[in-house]
Design a protein around this motif. Structure first.
Motif, PDB file in Angstrom:
ATOM      1  N   GLN A   1     -11.836  51.711  12.282  1.00 22.34           N
ATOM      2  CA  GLN A   1     -12.926  52.484  12.573  1.00 22.34           C
ATOM      3  C   GLN A   1     -13.057  53.585  12.039  1.00 22.34           C
ATOM      4  N   LEU A   2     -11.731  54.396  11.569  1.00 21.50           N
ATOM      5  CA  LEU A   2     -11.652  55.532  10.906  1.00 21.50           C
ATOM      6  C   LEU A   2     -12.031  55.665   9.502  1.00 21.50           C
ATOM      7  N   ARG A   3     -11.725  54.447   8.856  1.00 24.66           N
ATOM      8  CA  ARG A   3     -11.840  54.332   7.471  1.00 24.66           C
ATOM      9  C   ARG A   3     -12.746  53.636   6.814  1.00 24.66           C
ATOM     10  N   GLY A   4     -13.453  52.759   7.656  1.00 27.74           N
ATOM     11  CA  GLY A   4     -14.302  51.797   7.179  1.00 27.74           C
ATOM     12  C   GLY A   4     -13.442  50.657   6.802  1.00 27.74           C
ATOM     13  N   PRO A   5     -14.172  49.542   5.988  1.00 28.00           N
ATOM     14  CA  PRO A   5     -13.388  48.309   5.678  1.00 28.00           C
ATOM     15  C   PRO A   5     -12.280  48.557   4.829  1.00 28.00           C
ATOM     16  N   VAL A   6     -11.263  48.034   4.821  1.00 33.06           N
ATOM     17  CA  VAL A   6      -9.886  48.119   4.018  1.00 33.06           C
ATOM     18  C   VAL A   6      -9.789  46.700   3.663  1.00 33.06           C
ATOM     19  N   ARG A   7      -9.745  46.568   2.430  1.00 36.46           N
ATOM     20  CA  ARG A   7      -9.521  45.238   1.890  1.00 36.46           C
ATOM     21  C   ARG A   7      -8.332  44.861   1.283  1.00 36.46           C
ATOM     22  N   PHE A   8      -7.938  43.688   1.646  1.00 39.22           N
ATOM     23  CA  PHE A   8      -6.758  43.001   1.234  1.00 39.22           C
ATOM     24  C   PHE A   8      -6.718  42.164   0.320  1.00 39.22           C
ATOM     25  N   ASP A   9      -6.065  41.820  -0.772  1.00 42.55           N
ATOM     26  CA  ASP A   9      -6.114  40.668  -1.441  1.00 42.55           C
ATOM     27  C   ASP A   9      -5.093  39.723  -1.157  1.00 42.55           C
ATOM     28  N   ASN A  10      -5.824  38.462  -0.381  1.00 41.56           N
ATOM     29  CA  ASN A  10      -4.767  37.471   0.104  1.00 41.56           C
ATOM     30  C   ASN A  10      -3.522  37.180  -0.718  1.00 41.56           C
ATOM     31  N   ALA A  11      -3.613  36.814  -1.791  1.00 47.11           N
ATOM     32  CA  ALA A  11      -2.708  36.692  -2.805  1.00 47.11           C
ATOM     33  C   ALA A  11      -1.676  37.434  -2.610  1.00 47.11           C
ATOM     34  N   GLY A  12      -1.817  38.727  -2.203  1.00 47.32           N
ATOM     35  CA  GLY A  12      -0.805  39.694  -2.135  1.00 47.32           C
ATOM     36  C   GLY A  12      -0.046  39.587  -0.813  1.00 47.32           C
ATOM     37  N   LEU A  13      -0.585  38.995   0.216  1.00 49.66           N
ATOM     38  CA  LEU A  13       0.036  38.746   1.536  1.00 49.66           C
ATOM     39  C   LEU A  13       1.298  38.005   1.614  1.00 49.66           C
ATOM     40  N   GLU A  14       2.338  38.254   2.415  1.00 52.90           N
ATOM     41  CA  GLU A  14       3.438  37.525   2.534  1.00 52.90           C
ATOM     42  C   GLU A  14       3.297  36.393   3.525  1.00 52.90           C
ATOM     43  N   ASP A  15       4.131  35.339   3.653  1.00 52.05           N
ATOM     44  CA  ASP A  15       4.238  34.382   4.568  1.00 52.05           C
ATOM     45  C   ASP A  15       5.044  34.924   5.747  1.00 52.05           C
ATOM     46  N   THR A  16       4.636  36.105   6.518  1.00 53.41           N
ATOM     47  CA  THR A  16       5.233  36.742   7.375  1.00 53.41           C
ATOM     48  C   THR A  16       5.952  35.908   8.464  1.00 53.41           C
ATOM     49  N   ILE A  17       7.284  36.040   8.792  1.00 51.14           N
ATOM     50  CA  ILE A  17       7.609  35.551  10.195  1.00 51.14           C
ATOM     51  C   ILE A  17       7.025  35.907  11.243  1.00 51.14           C
ATOM     52  N   LEU A  18       6.491  34.921  12.258  1.00 50.49           N
ATOM     53  CA  LEU A  18       5.872  34.979  13.238  1.00 50.49           C
ATOM     54  C   LEU A  18       6.750  34.813  14.543  1.00 50.49           C
ATOM     55  N   LEU A  19       7.517  33.848  14.449  1.00 48.30           N
ATOM     56  CA  LEU A  19       8.763  33.473  15.483  1.00 48.30           C
ATOM     57  C   LEU A  19      10.071  33.626  15.003  1.00 48.30           C
ATOM     58  N   LYS A  20      10.786  34.291  15.522  1.00 52.36           N
ATOM     59  CA  LYS A  20      12.208  34.084  14.898  1.00 52.36           C
ATOM     60  C   LYS A  20      13.000  33.071  15.473  1.00 52.36           C
ATOM     61  N   SER A  21      14.033  32.720  14.589  1.00 52.62           N
ATOM     62  CA  SER A  21      15.038  31.574  14.890  1.00 52.62           C
ATOM     63  C   SER A  21      15.728  31.795  16.205  1.00 52.62           C
ATOM     64  N   ASP A  22      15.693  32.979  16.770  1.00 51.87           N
ATOM     65  CA  ASP A  22      16.503  32.983  18.054  1.00 51.87           C
ATOM     66  C   ASP A  22      15.194  32.781  19.262  1.00 51.87           C
ATOM     67  N   GLY A  23      14.213  32.580  18.833  1.00 56.42           N
ATOM     68  CA  GLY A  23      13.064  32.067  19.774  1.00 56.42           C
ATOM     69  C   GLY A  23      12.269  33.247  20.090  1.00 56.42           C
ATOM     70  N   TYR A  24      12.478  34.545  19.717  1.00 55.24           N
ATOM     71  CA  TYR A  24      11.806  35.773  19.894  1.00 55.24           C
ATOM     72  C   TYR A  24      10.644  36.018  18.821  1.00 55.24           C
ATOM     73  N   PRO A  25       9.445  36.396  19.267  1.00 56.02           N
ATOM     74  CA  PRO A  25       8.276  36.411  18.349  1.00 56.02           C
ATOM     75  C   PRO A  25       8.730  37.824  17.363  1.00 56.02           C
ATOM     76  N   THR A  26       8.098  37.914  16.572  1.00 55.08           N
ATOM     77  CA  THR A  26       8.094  39.358  15.752  1.00 55.08           C
ATOM     78  C   THR A  26       6.921  40.160  16.389  1.00 55.08           C
ATOM     79  N   TYR A  27       6.809  41.276  16.175  1.00 55.13           N
ATOM     80  CA  TYR A  27       5.706  42.068  16.394  1.00 55.13           C
ATOM     81  C   TYR A  27       4.302  41.261  16.192  1.00 55.13           C
ATOM     82  N   HIS A  28       4.314  40.859  14.870  1.00 54.12           N
ATOM     83  CA  HIS A  28       2.989  40.509  14.495  1.00 54.12           C
ATOM     84  C   HIS A  28       2.292  39.407  15.388  1.00 54.12           C
ATOM     85  N   LEU A  29       3.424  38.438  15.786  1.00 52.18           N
ATOM     86  CA  LEU A  29       2.734  37.514  16.629  1.00 52.18           C
ATOM     87  C   LEU A  29       2.491  37.921  18.075  1.00 52.18           C
TER      88      LEU A  29
END
Length: 478
Positions: free
Chosen positions: A167-195
């Motif tokens: 809302q403050l800067r307008g559309p910010v574009r990210f190339d999906n190819a540059g995105l990582e396979d971020t961890i969503l659920l840790k092996s200890d059973g807790y989620p990461t911030y992202h999830l």
RNA sequence: GGCCCCAUCGUCUAACGGUUAGGACACCACCCUCUCACGGUGGAGAUACGAGUUCGAAUCUCGUUGGGGUCACCA
């Protein structure tokens, strides 16, 4: 209906940055007739600090940023601790797995470290190469069933772009190819911030996400998750980061960042909020002194600046002094000083109110008041080097002053002024030449309120006792 | 380094195509004055650079430079 939230992590001291975000969360929600919520992001068990949560919540209350729902007051979106919402995260992680938007990754920390080094060697600074994607579904299921630990990773799209509509800067574009396979659920059973953040914000109906600019890069991940789950995105607002004087992200290393430190210095919560608001926002008429209510009234994102502001302690202190001498009623100031002192063993005394009056234009924090007025209420007041030297050089002069003051009736400021002016004139000195040694002897300092007023407050007994001590050369040896 | 964000006095900011580029903190000087503050008056101090668009650019576009963030089984 606007719902904002601040989501601190209970890992340490209540941070200035948390207050900065909470302030705008609060102001925006209030102005929009919405609600403001606090959620505790305690999914990092290694950094968890059991004292931290209460201190953070207390700091928010101290600032006057009253939240409508949160861990200690409950609300419609309980529980407010992510650690108590684990089944939720698992349910959605499973859904993402079924959808094919995520996959299990069985690499151990050691393997990951090796992968990272390999990638780095190839000039790619990333944490993971997505090799877990190649694992056949049956094998993944089998190893999971066999109890082998795994993390759930996002299957980031290989192509296309993801747009974060800030809302403050307008559309910010990210190339999906540059995105990582971020961890969503840790092996200890807790989620990461992202999830966790996506699920909790969605489930609670958070409409406006205000957070630090440090999150902008990973906002693409969050947008992807909203999309995968077919949820409507909130409005994103990535606020600039508060900076150190060297312009780096505000950190403990080069300054004070704990809200408790500011409180301990005797910074007023309303002054701190006011100052924090100035870090980005400006009133249409340029006013710099305003209340939370006035801020809510006038707030607009259009008047919000995006360059990372350097936190200037000096200006905060100036503003705090402004509140002390111009905003607070004197009686209210007395109340705050008494409350502040009580926590440190300082009590109001008979002449307290008058001393407050005299010190008001001379202090910028509550702490300063108590530190610089000890000679009014105790005999073991500190003596500065300059004061000690002045006293040592002024024996005869002080004796004459003592003699004159012994005759003083009534022992009032007016009478003292008349007597001292008269004495100075008879001695052929300027008033200051007489008063400064006196000040040094009676207050242990060369910088104090007016001498005549101080004499009246000290009274004949203390005045004589201290001057006798000064003349005898035992000043400051109490 | 890749990606992303940002760019007006030292600092916080105002000026949303036309202003002698305004204010505040800090700094300097003066006034007030028993010291120190407070208060008052004045001063110094900025559109990062280069192209373009336009009658006209701090303001719009592009590039450069600079700063920041981010690239963790942390948030």
């Amino acid at each position: 209906m606007v719902l904002t939230r601040v989501a601190p992590s209970p890992t340490g001291d209540p941070h200035l940055g948390t207050a900065y975000m909470a302030l705008f969360d609060y102001v925006w929600a209030r102005q929009q007739g919405g609600r403001f919520m606090v959620r505790i992001e305690d999914t990092d068990r290694s950094r968890f600090n059991p004292q931290s949560e209460q201190r953070i919540l207390q700091s928010l209350r101290w600032l006057g940023l009253q939240y409508d729902e949160g861990p200690d007051i409950g609300g419609p979106n309980a529980p407010y601790h992510q650690s108590q919402r684990l089944e939720l995260y698992h349910r959605y992680a499973d859904q993402l797995l079924e959808l094919g938007c995520a996959y299990r990754a069985f690499e151990t920390p050691e393997e990951l470290e090796r992968i990272r080094r390999e990638l780095d060697g190839k000039g790619q600074r990333r944490g993971y190469d997505g090799r877990g994607r190649a694992l056949p579904q049956e094998e993944s299921d089998r190893r999971a069933r066999a109890g082998e630990p795994f993390a759930v990773r996002l299957r980031a799209p290989d192509s296309g772009i993801t747009v974060v509509r800030d809302q403050l800067r307008g559309p910010v574009r990210f190339d999906n190819a540059g995105l990582e396979d971020t961890i969503l659920l840790k092996s200890d059973g807790y989620p990461t911030y992202h999830l966790a953040v996506v699920i909790d914000d969605h489930l609670a109906g958070v409409s406006d996400v205000l957070r630090g600019e440090e999150w902008l890069s990973s906002a693409a991940i969050h947008v992807l998750l909203y999309g995968a789950l077919d949820w409507e995105q909130p409005n994103w607002y990535h606020l600039p980061l508060l900076r150190n004087p060297d312009h780096s992200k505000l950190s403990k290393r080069s300054g004070h960042t704990s809200l408790e430190w500011f409180r301990g210095q005797g910074v007023l919560p309303e002054a701190l909020c006011n100052y924090l608001a100035l870090m980005g926002f400006s009133m249409p008429d340029g006013r710099e002194l305003f209340s939370l209510e006035q801020l809510i009234e006038a707030f607009s994102w259009r008047r919000f600046s995006l360059s990372g502001p350097v936190f200037d302690l000096q200006k905060l202190l100036w503003l705090n002094g402004k509140y002390i001498r111009e905003v607070l009623e004197v009686t209210e100031l007395e109340r705050r000083l008494a409350g502040f002192g009580a926590e440190r063993g300082w009590q109001p005394y008979p002449t307290f109110a008058r001393v407050v009056e005299l010190m008001r234009p001379r202090i910028s924090t509550l702490l300063e008041f108590w530190e610089r007025t000890r000679y009014f209420y105790a005999e073991d007041y500190p003596v500065t080097e300059a004061a000690a030297a002045l006293v040592a050089d002024s024996g005869p002069l002080l004796e004459e002053a003592l003699a004159a003051l012994r005759q003083l009736r009534p022992f009032s400021a007016e009478a003292a002024e008349a007597a001292l002016r008269d004495l100075a004139q008879r001695q052929g000195r300027k008033l200051g030449q007489l008063v400064q040694p006196l000040r040094a002897a009676l207050c242990g300092a060369t910088e104090t309120p007016g001498m005549f007023e101080i004499l009246e407050l000290l009274g004949p007994e203390l005045t004589e006792r201290r001057l006798e001590r000064a003349v005898a050369g035992t000043h400051g040896l109490v």
